[in-house]
Design an enzyme around this catalytic site. Structure first.
Site, PDB file in Angstrom:
ATOM      1  N   GLU A   1     -74.398  -4.254 -36.178  1.00 12.27           N
ATOM      2  CA  GLU A   1     -75.641  -4.248 -36.949  1.00 12.27           C
ATOM      3  C   GLU A   1     -76.776  -4.859 -36.147  1.00 12.27           C
ATOM      4  O   GLU A   1     -76.555  -5.362 -35.039  1.00 12.27           O
ATOM      5  CB  GLU A   1     -75.454  -4.971 -38.284  1.00 12.27           C
TER       6      GLU A   1
ATOM      7  N   ASN B   1     -73.580  -4.421 -30.975  1.00  8.97           N
ATOM      8  CA  ASN B   1     -73.304  -5.044 -32.272  1.00  8.97           C
ATOM      9  C   ASN B   1     -73.172  -3.947 -33.324  1.00  8.97           C
ATOM     10  O   ASN B   1     -73.756  -2.876 -33.173  1.00  8.97           O
ATOM     11  CB  ASN B   1     -74.444  -6.006 -32.653  1.00  8.97           C
TER      12      ASN B   1
ATOM     13  N   GLY C   1     -71.610  -8.915 -30.006  1.00 13.24           N
ATOM     14  CA  GLY C   1     -70.929  -9.449 -31.195  1.00 13.24           C
ATOM     15  C   GLY C   1     -71.370 -10.836 -31.607  1.00 13.24           C
ATOM     16  O   GLY C   1     -70.555 -11.636 -32.052  1.00 13.24           O
TER      17      GLY C   1
ATOM     18  N   HIS D   1     -69.131 -23.635 -26.812  1.00 17.40           N
ATOM     19  CA  HIS D   1     -68.817 -24.391 -28.034  1.00 17.40           C
ATOM     20  C   HIS D   1     -67.427 -25.016 -28.016  1.00 17.40           C
ATOM     21  O   HIS D   1     -66.855 -25.289 -29.063  1.00 17.40           O
ATOM     22  CB  HIS D   1     -68.992 -23.488 -29.270  1.00 17.40           C
TER      23      HIS D   1
HETATM   24  C1  BJW Z   1     -69.379  -7.062 -34.205  1.00 13.49           C
HETATM   25  C2  BJW Z   1     -68.115  -6.628 -34.551  1.00 13.49           C
HETATM   26  C3  BJW Z   1     -67.532  -5.740 -33.670  1.00 13.49           C
HETATM   27  C4  BJW Z   1     -68.750  -8.030 -36.142  1.00 13.49           C
HETATM   28  N1  BJW Z   1     -68.184  -5.372 -32.615  1.00 13.49           N
HETATM   29  N2  BJW Z   1     -70.077  -6.727 -33.188  1.00 13.49           N
HETATM   30  C5  BJW Z   1     -83.729 -24.616 -32.855  1.00 13.49           C
HETATM   31  C6  BJW Z   1     -84.210 -24.042 -34.007  1.00 13.49           C
HETATM   32  C7  BJW Z   1     -83.514 -24.164 -35.207  1.00 13.49           C
HETATM   33  C8  BJW Z   1     -82.310 -24.872 -35.258  1.00 13.49           C
HETATM   34  C9  BJW Z   1     -81.842 -25.445 -34.110  1.00 13.49           C
HETATM   35  C10 BJW Z   1     -82.541 -25.318 -32.927  1.00 13.49           C
HETATM   36  N3  BJW Z   1     -81.834 -25.961 -31.961  1.00 13.49           N
HETATM   37  C11 BJW Z   1     -80.733 -26.477 -32.502  1.00 13.49           C
HETATM   38  C12 BJW Z   1     -80.709 -26.194 -33.809  1.00 13.49           C
HETATM   39  C13 BJW Z   1     -79.651 -26.602 -34.755  1.00 13.49           C
HETATM   40  C14 BJW Z   1     -78.415 -25.723 -34.698  1.00 13.49           C
HETATM   41  C15 BJW Z   1     -78.776 -24.277 -35.070  1.00 13.49           C
HETATM   42  O1  BJW Z   1     -78.856 -23.397 -34.246  1.00 13.49           O
HETATM   43  N4  BJW Z   1     -78.947 -23.989 -36.340  1.00 13.49           N
HETATM   44  C16 BJW Z   1     -79.272 -22.637 -36.813  1.00 13.49           C
HETATM   45  C17 BJW Z   1     -78.110 -22.085 -37.631  1.00 13.49           C
HETATM   46  C18 BJW Z   1     -80.553 -22.694 -37.571  1.00 13.49           C
HETATM   47  N5  BJW Z   1     -77.790 -25.797 -33.391  1.00 13.49           N
HETATM   48  C19 BJW Z   1     -77.047 -26.838 -33.030  1.00 13.49           C
HETATM   49  O2  BJW Z   1     -76.909 -27.791 -33.767  1.00 13.49           O
HETATM   50  C20 BJW Z   1     -76.397 -26.806 -31.659  1.00 13.49           C
HETATM   51  N6  BJW Z   1     -76.647 -28.026 -30.972  1.00 13.49           N
HETATM   52  C21 BJW Z   1     -77.820 -28.303 -30.409  1.00 13.49           C
HETATM   53  O3  BJW Z   1     -78.710 -27.482 -30.362  1.00 13.49           O
HETATM   54  O4  BJW Z   1     -77.912 -29.557 -29.880  1.00 13.49           O
HETATM   55  C22 BJW Z   1     -79.229 -30.061 -29.581  1.00 13.49           C
HETATM   56  C23 BJW Z   1     -79.826 -30.576 -30.864  1.00 13.49           C
HETATM   57  C24 BJW Z   1     -79.141 -31.494 -31.615  1.00 13.49           C
HETATM   58  C25 BJW Z   1     -79.707 -31.961 -32.819  1.00 13.49           C
HETATM   59  C26 BJW Z   1     -80.934 -31.460 -33.256  1.00 13.49           C
HETATM   60  C27 BJW Z   1     -81.595 -30.511 -32.495  1.00 13.49           C
HETATM   61  C28 BJW Z   1     -81.037 -30.072 -31.272  1.00 13.49           C
HETATM   62  C29 BJW Z   1     -74.876 -26.706 -31.800  1.00 13.49           C
HETATM   63  C30 BJW Z   1     -74.437 -25.444 -32.422  1.00 13.49           C
HETATM   64  C31 BJW Z   1     -72.903 -25.463 -32.600  1.00 13.49           C
HETATM   65  C32 BJW Z   1     -72.392 -24.240 -33.350  1.00 13.49           C
HETATM   66  N7  BJW Z   1     -71.016 -24.447 -33.670  1.00 13.49           N
HETATM   67  C33 BJW Z   1     -70.242 -23.358 -34.275  1.00 13.49           C
HETATM   68  C34 BJW Z   1     -68.811 -23.900 -34.583  1.00 13.49           C
HETATM   69  C35 BJW Z   1     -68.020 -24.032 -33.284  1.00 13.49           C
HETATM   70  C36 BJW Z   1     -66.645 -24.541 -33.514  1.00 13.49           C
HETATM   71  C37 BJW Z   1     -65.809 -23.602 -34.340  1.00 13.49           C
HETATM   72  O5  BJW Z   1     -65.552 -22.442 -33.969  1.00 13.49           O
HETATM   73  O6  BJW Z   1     -65.386 -24.039 -35.405  1.00 13.49           O
HETATM   74  O7  BJW Z   1     -70.168 -22.247 -33.383  1.00 13.49           O
HETATM   75  S1  BJW Z   1     -70.990 -22.658 -35.737  1.00 13.49           S
HETATM   76  C38 BJW Z   1     -70.490 -20.999 -35.402  1.00 13.49           C
HETATM   77  O8  BJW Z   1     -71.662 -20.157 -35.145  1.00 13.49           O
HETATM   78  C39 BJW Z   1     -69.717 -21.061 -34.076  1.00 13.49           C
HETATM   79  C40 BJW Z   1     -70.199 -19.811 -33.389  1.00 13.49           C
HETATM   80  O9  BJW Z   1     -69.956 -19.913 -31.991  1.00 13.49           O
HETATM   81  C41 BJW Z   1     -71.643 -19.773 -33.763  1.00 13.49           C
HETATM   82  C42 BJW Z   1     -72.286 -18.412 -33.602  1.00 13.49           C
HETATM   83  O10 BJW Z   1     -71.711 -17.459 -34.417  1.00 13.49           O
HETATM   84  P1  BJW Z   1     -71.475 -15.988 -33.875  1.00 13.49           P
HETATM   85  O11 BJW Z   1     -70.497 -15.995 -32.782  1.00 13.49           O
HETATM   86  O12 BJW Z   1     -72.777 -15.336 -33.603  1.00 13.49           O
HETATM   87  O13 BJW Z   1     -70.723 -15.302 -35.125  1.00 13.49           O
HETATM   88  P2  BJW Z   1     -71.332 -14.673 -36.473  1.00 13.49           P
HETATM   89  O14 BJW Z   1     -70.229 -14.602 -37.457  1.00 13.49           O
HETATM   90  O15 BJW Z   1     -72.568 -15.351 -36.904  1.00 13.49           O
HETATM   91  O16 BJW Z   1     -71.756 -13.193 -36.050  1.00 13.49           O
HETATM   92  C43 BJW Z   1     -70.821 -12.185 -35.688  1.00 13.49           C
HETATM   93  C44 BJW Z   1     -71.593 -10.980 -35.210  1.00 13.49           C
HETATM   94  O17 BJW Z   1     -70.674 -10.021 -34.741  1.00 13.49           O
HETATM   95  C45 BJW Z   1     -72.437 -10.295 -36.301  1.00 13.49           C
HETATM   96  O18 BJW Z   1     -73.730 -10.032 -35.774  1.00 13.49           O
HETATM   97  C46 BJW Z   1     -71.686  -8.984 -36.559  1.00 13.49           C
HETATM   98  O19 BJW Z   1     -72.557  -7.909 -36.899  1.00 13.49           O
HETATM   99  C47 BJW Z   1     -71.029  -8.736 -35.237  1.00 13.49           C
HETATM  100  N8  BJW Z   1     -69.783  -7.975 -35.257  1.00 13.49           N
HETATM  101  N9  BJW Z   1     -67.746  -7.238 -35.776  1.00 13.49           N
HETATM  102  C48 BJW Z   1     -69.449  -5.847 -32.368  1.00 13.49           C
HETATM  103  N10 BJW Z   1     -66.297  -5.245 -33.967  1.00 13.49           N
END
Ligand code: BJW
Ligand code: ZN
Length: 251
Positions: free
Chosen positions: A216, A214, A188, A121
């Site tokens: 959770e 994780n 995570g 990302h």
């Molecule tokens: C612990 C802990 C500890 C806490 N120890 N654990 C197919 C189906 C449906 C939708 C789509 C699909 N394909 C594409 C999409 C659309 C979209 C998408 O996925 N949407 C869903 C939300 C439904 N995806 C996209 O748009 C992607 N592009 C793409 O697919 O292009 C092709 C395309 C284009 C157009 C149409 C269709 C296809 C791009 C996604 C970009 C995501 N960007 C972000 C921002 C990045 C920049 C920034 O940082 O500002 O990325 S959003 C944000 O979420 C960030 C993260 O990397 C990402 C994931 O989050 P993450 O890391 O999982 O964090 P959390 O907070 O969600 O979870 C934390 C976890 O840690 C929790 O589980 C806790 O329990 C745990 N935890 N403390 C261990 N101590």
């Protein structure tokens, strides 16, 4: 009998593995003090990340989106990698071929010493021009005026927003490691943002032993081989220690 929270099966597989990959998400940086995106921690001024991390939101209100990124940059600059990051850097020295595939943009894996880091990302420390695409690193900017490129175009953080394609080379590397790893760790991440969320399942289809760390459950928990519940910063050092001990003892 398992020595600690991880199974003997996992330690054995890691010991004989040629290639291992770890997919990481915001949870691994949480113990460093970087807020996660979702859950209690995930709100910034009542905005959900989905409302800020997209190009339309940026064009509608670039100042708001810049404010969010500057706020996060300040936090990231002040924090340090935690024992979870350090453990993955150590793991790189314990298996023949190891890669971190990260969704994080904070650069903490690199700061902890990991050398093979695939950034899905982008990176929050870089910016790029929305007009000519020029990349600008280490921008010193605090003012009221929005930062612009020499060509006059508005600068944006060089990260991947919703609806945008992931960097081609990083994605290709991620799929390579996903499809050829003997063990695949998913650490995570809430496993809801595609395409990263589907990598652990793809790894399993291609024969990897998949382990989730994780605090959770996530949507992929029912499908992984092993779900180990707890904090990455506490569990990963134990995993590395168990592997190192097992290698020393030649078991
Ligand atoms: C612990 C802990 C500890 C806490 N120890 N654990 C197919 C189906 C449906 C939708 C789509 C699909 N394909 C594409 C999409 C659309 C979209 C998408 O996925 N949407 C869903 C939300 C439904 N995806 C996209 O748009 C992607 N592009 C793409 O697919 O292009 C092709 C395309 C284009 C157009 C149409 C269709 C296809 C791009 C996604 C970009 C995501 N960007 C972000 C921002 C990045 C920049 C920034 O940082 O500002 O990325 S959003 C944000 O979420 C960030 C993260 O990397 C990402 C994931 O989050 P993450 O890391 O999982 O964090 P959390 O907070 O969600 O979870 C934390 C976890 O840690 C929790 O589980 C806790 O329990 C745990 N935890 N403390 C261990 N101590
Ligand atoms: Zn430009």
């Amino acid at each position: 009998m398992p020595q600690g929270p991880f199974s003997e099966e996992l330690i054995g597989r890691l010991k004989s593995a040629q290639r291992v990959a770890a997919l990481t998400g915001a949870g691994i940086s949480a113990e460093s003090g970087v807020p996660t995106f979702r859950g209690q921690d995930g709100l910034w001024k009542r905005f959900r990340p989905e409302e800020l991390a997209n190009f339309d939101a940026f064009l509608r209100n670039p100042s708001l989106v810049w404010e969010w990124y500057q706020y996060r940059r300040r936090i990231i600059r002040e924090v340090r990698p935690n024992p979870g990051h350090a453990a993955l850097a150590q793991l790189e020295g314990l298996v023949p071929d190891f890669a971190v595939i990260t969704q994080n943009v904070d650069g903490l894996h690199q700061r902890a010493g990991s050398r093979k880091v695939i950034e899905l990302h982008g990176n929050i420390h870089r910016n790029r021009c929305i007009q000519c695409g020029k990349v600008v690193e280490d921008l010193e900017w605090e003012g009221d005026e929005l930062p612009h490129c020499r060509c006059g175009g508005l600068l944006r953080p060089d990260v991947v927003w919703f609806g945008e394609l992931l960097p081609e080379e990083a994605l290709a590397q991620a799929y390579l490691y996903t499809r050829t790893s003997d063990v695949f760790l998913t650490i995570g991440t809430s496993a809801v943002v595609q395409p990263a969320a589907s990598l652990p399942l793809e790894a399993k289809e291609y024969g990897a032993y998949v382990v989730e760390v994780n605090i959770e459950s996530t949507p992929i928990t029912p499908w992984v081989d092993e779900h180990v519940r707890g904090r990455a910063g506490e569990l990963l050092p134990k995993l590395v220690e168990a592997l190192a001990r097992s290698k020393r003892e030649g078991r």
